[in-house]
Write an enzyme that holds these catalytic residues in place. Structure first.
Site, PDB file in Angstrom:
ATOM      1  CB  SER A   1      -0.998   0.188   1.109  1.00 58.52           C
ATOM      2  OG  SER A   1      -0.359  -0.202   2.420  1.00 58.52           O
TER       3      SER A   1
ATOM      4  CG  HIS B   1      -1.322   4.476   3.886  1.00 56.61           C
ATOM      5  ND1 HIS B   1      -2.420   3.917   3.993  1.00 56.61           N
ATOM      6  CD2 HIS B   1      -0.711   2.998   3.385  1.00 56.61           C
ATOM      7  CE1 HIS B   1      -2.840   2.597   4.035  1.00 56.61           C
ATOM      8  NE2 HIS B   1      -1.575   2.184   3.666  1.00 56.61           N
TER       9      HIS B   1
END
Length: 211
Positions: free
Chosen positions: A114, A172
């Site tokens: 991610s 992220h």
């Protein structure tokens, strides 16, 4: 070209996912395919953990999102630059994940693609800000890529400050910021001034006709 590059990344992720299913390999997998600032071997897992998923849902969602955005980015950057950016983002997002864990005293292992995918999103939202995006489970709700990456950065910033633990918000956020930085500065500073010469040399060797 985009599908070929994605296919290689997908194959590596599926292979590592399968290795997690082998009980005798569990110590090896935790040692090299999960990133943890408390472990002695911090270097290699910062890269390998980005190809590592234990949950099938986690793997499926990440690969679905990567496939959705990889093709236009590969068309814009080229496959060599895309892979250089993707692999670099694996290490950079793992590093900032480590920094966040040490700063907050919240230790534990992280894995998954991610962080690197957020770099791809950062590039996509910067190069194609008016492109329309959707949320996987809410296909009827659309918004521009510019709004999408700004919202993602806001959520991850709140997640870091509130110490939410469901996602690795530091990975992220650093991924999106790295993607944005690459578009504005990294591309010209790193790729055009250094790596492009190496790639031109490599292509000249590949395209050279045999004697």
């Amino acid at each position: 070209e985009g599908d070929k590059v994605f296919g290689c990344i997908l194959a590596l992720n599926v292979l590592v996912f399968a290795l997690w299913r082998v009980p005798s390999l569990q110590p090896l997998m935790y040692k090299y395919f999960s990133a943890n600032p408390q472990m002695g071997n911090k270097g290699l897992p910062m890269l390998l953990s980005a190809f590592s998923h234990i949950s099938l849902l986690h793997l499926g969602c990440n690969m679905f999102v990567l496939h959705s955005f990889s093709d236009p980015i590969i068309n814009a950057l080229g496959k060599e630059q895309f892979m250089g950016l993707y692999l670099s983002s694996c290490v950079i997002t793992s590093f900032f994940s480590h920094v966040s864990k040490i700063a907050t005293g919240r230790m534990g292992s992280s894995l998954g693609a991610s962080g690197a995918i957020c770099t791809v999103l950062g590039v996509f939202g910067t190069l194609l800000p008016e492109a329309q995006m959707q949320i996987i489970l809410l296909p009827f709700f659309t918004f521009s890529a510019s709004v999408g990456i700004k919202s993602l950065m806001a959520i991850d910033t709140v997640g870091i400050l509130a110490r939410w633990q469901f996602f690795d918000h530091a990975a992220h956020l650093s991924g999106v910021l790295f993607g944005i930085w690459w578009c504005y500065q990294g591309h010209s500073i790193i790729w055009h001034k250094q790596k492009e010469h190496v790639m031109n040399w490599w292509h000249s060797i590949r395209e050279k006709p045999p004697p």
